[in-house]
Design a protein around this motif. Structure first.
Motif, short mmCIF file in Angstrom:
data_model
loop_
_atom_site.label_atom_id
_atom_site.label_comp_id
_atom_site.label_asym_id
_atom_site.label_seq_id
_atom_site.Cartn_x
_atom_site.Cartn_y
_atom_site.Cartn_z
N LYS A 240 71.69 60.90 14.41
CA LYS A 240 72.15 59.59 14.86
C LYS A 240 71.89 58.49 13.84
CE LYS A 240 71.56 56.26 18.66
NZ LYS A 240 72.99 56.06 18.88
N ASP B 94 71.23 53.98 30.67
CA ASP B 94 71.87 55.24 31.00
C ASP B 94 71.15 56.37 30.27
OD1 ASP B 94 73.46 57.41 31.47
OD2 ASP B 94 75.24 56.62 30.47
N ASN C 185 78.23 62.38 29.54
CA ASN C 185 79.36 61.54 29.15
C ASN C 185 80.43 62.34 28.40
OD1 ASN C 185 78.36 59.05 30.17
ND2 ASN C 185 76.94 58.92 28.44
N ASP D 225 72.02 59.24 29.77
CA ASP D 225 72.95 60.03 28.97
C ASP D 225 73.35 59.34 27.67
OD1 ASP D 225 73.13 62.39 30.40
OD2 ASP D 225 74.56 61.57 31.83
N THR D 226 72.75 58.20 27.39
CA THR D 226 72.92 57.57 26.08
C THR D 226 71.58 57.46 25.35
OG1 THR D 226 72.62 55.31 26.94
CG2 THR D 226 74.86 56.20 26.95
N LYS E 69 80.02 64.02 25.65
CA LYS E 69 79.83 63.94 24.20
C LYS E 69 78.75 64.93 23.76
CE LYS E 69 81.12 59.05 23.95
NZ LYS E 69 80.70 57.69 23.54
N ARG F 93 73.62 61.88 19.62
CA ARG F 93 72.53 60.93 19.83
C ARG F 93 71.16 61.53 19.50
NH1 ARG F 93 70.81 61.48 25.47
NH2 ARG F 93 72.22 62.82 26.63
#
Length: 483
Positions: free
Chosen positions: A412, A40, A371, A42-43, A373, A378
């Motif tokens: 992160k 993903d 997401n 978005d991660t 966030k 991250r």
């Protein structure tokens, strides 16, 4: 492969034709890779590296001393805070710290120097300072390339790939970003042994980013029939393609680069870097201006050629999914050997750089990803220079090169509100540390090197560090949230 020059994408594609231009983009810019379908975007772990070029005086910032205790010019360490002529930094020393020069916000476990007042007061809970890092050189080129790659150079030549290139390649997400690895401000970037698709796209600033991304001038575009033929060639599956691909995925790589080139040539990515006056009040650009303290009627005055302009470029590239990693030469802090640089220009430029870092963190904290966030959740931030300055003043009234240095890490997987390691109070030299606690340990400790910092932040982001295994890197467990 080093990429430090400037070029126009429009010139390349217009002169060479889109097909050959796409192949050149593939080789030089590193735009795409085989798709990681199970990941993903978005991660994806994000990285921002901020270079303070020129060798910074860490007594002003990451490794200060109390001027009341270290204010004697003949001492082993002399803060020189009483000699500072930069107005805002002088104000912090005299009015905000009572003459000590130490900025320590309520709740902070770490004292910072006067050039870091905004960053420390706003984000101290996120910051991890690594002190007493051994750079092993007094040469600008060697120190810079050592920190960029985590490997000591071969003479003056860089050894290995720069951290941001490795990060982009190891994440397996190159296909999800139009410019996975963005390099700005004249920073050096290296790719040794990795796919060329992870290489950095180098631009001096956001103005040149506009030049690279704006749609082609109609007078330079290809004839319609040529475009149709090229599109058919890249769409159809030929036996020759399969035969060539079997020898090393050359055709797959080229076709991927072709799609990327079309996106860059015809897409709207350029609009994210068009820092125009008076944007709509509810727009993302207006939010960026507010965060970075930009006068919306004249944004160029704050952004053009300034650290905030480079940081804003990084912010736009990250939050719009254009790039996964950004390497900035954020500011040149001056090679402060003389009294005309050291007490005036050097602290002012350090402060401008750290203020820009503070605004960038704030923007990433306040901007949500797909997401829901914050992008900051991250993102890993790394601020560095090639070495520090000597703790004593030279005969020219400035400071020379010093082997010990510091760096700033945040984000992160990194434990914030702490300092790792130290320099000696007698001569500002490196002290070994306990890797588990981060405390100095002169008997059983380990001397920290750039490779140790690289391995630790890659681990924090969930990425491997195989490329520097021959440097015998040590994990600084005290830096890791989950160690």
């Amino acid at each position: 492969m080093s990429q430090k020059g400037q070029f126009s994408r429009r010139t390349l594609l217009g002169a060479l034709g889109a097909a050959s231009g796409a192949l050149l983009l593939d080789g030089l810019l590193g735009l795409r890779h085989a798709r990681a379908d199970n990941v993903d975007p978005d991660t994806a772990p994000l990285l921002v590296m901020c270079e303070f070029s020129g060798g910074w005086d860490t007594l002003y910032s990451l490794d200060p001393r109390n001027h009341h205790d270290f204010g004697e010019p003949a001492g082993g360490i002399y803060t020189g805070f009483d000699m500072v002529t930069d107005g805002p930094t002088k104000k912090v020393i005299e009015d905000e710290t009572g003459g000590t020069g130490l900025v320590k916000p309520v709740g902070s476990s770490v004292a910072y120097g006067p050039t870091m007042s905004k960053l420390a007061n706003t984000h101290y809970k996120d910051l991890c300072v690594v002190r007493g890092m051994s750079m092993g050189t007094l040469t600008h080129e060697v120190g810079r390339r050592y920190f960029l790659t985590g490997k000591f150079p071969r003479g003056l030549a860089a050894s290995g790939s720069s951290l941001e290139t490795w990060w982009a390649a190891a994440s397996g997400l190159l296909d999800h970003h139009e410019i996975p690895n963005l390099v700005a401000g004249g920073a050096e970037t290296y790719n040794e042994g990795l796919s060329p698709l992870a290489s950095g796209l180098s631009v001096p600033s956001y103005n040149e980013m506009l030049q690279v991304l704006r749609p082609l001038n109609a007078s330079l575009s290809l004839d319609g029939k040529v475009e149709q033929a090229a599109a058919k060639f890249h769409h159809d599956d030929y036996c020759l393609h399969q035969q060539l691909d079997a020898r090393g995925k050359q055709i797959s790589t080229h076709l991927s680069a072709w799609r990327s080139a079309q996106t860059l040539a015809n897409g709207g990515l350029w609009k994210h870097f068009d820092f125009k006056p008076n944007p709509p009040a509810t727009s993302q650009l207006a939010k960026l201006y507010e965060t970075f303290g930009v006068n919306p009627t004249n944004p160029g005055a704050t952004l053009a050629g300034q650290p905030k302009g480079q940081a804003a470029l990084a912010a736009q590239a990250l939050v719009n999914g254009i790039s996964q990693v950004v390497l900035l030469r954020l500011v040149n802090v001056t090679d402060a050997h003389f009294d005309d640089d050291w007490p005036s220009n050097h602290p002012a430029r350090q402060r401008a750089g750290f203020d820009a870092v503070s605004d960038l963190i704030t923007y990433l904290k306040n901007t949500l990803d797909g997401n829901g966030k914050p992008y900051w959740d991250r993102t890993t931030l790394l601020c560095f220079s090639e070495f520090a300055r000597t703790p004593r003043i030279n005969q020219q009234g400035g400071r020379d090169h010093h082997l010990a240095s510091s760096c700033l890490v945040a984000g992160k997987g990194i434990r914030g509100n702490m300092a790792i390691g130290a320099t000696r109070d007698t001569n500002y030299d490196v002290r070994p540390i306990n890797l588990d606690t981060g405390a100095p340990d002169d008997e059983m400790g380990t001397i920290v090197k750039p490779s140790d910092v690289h391995a630790t932040i890659l681990t924090a982001a969930g990425l491997p560090y195989d490329h520097i295994s021959n440097q015998d890197p040590k994990l600084i467990k005290a830096m890791l949230k989950n160690a």
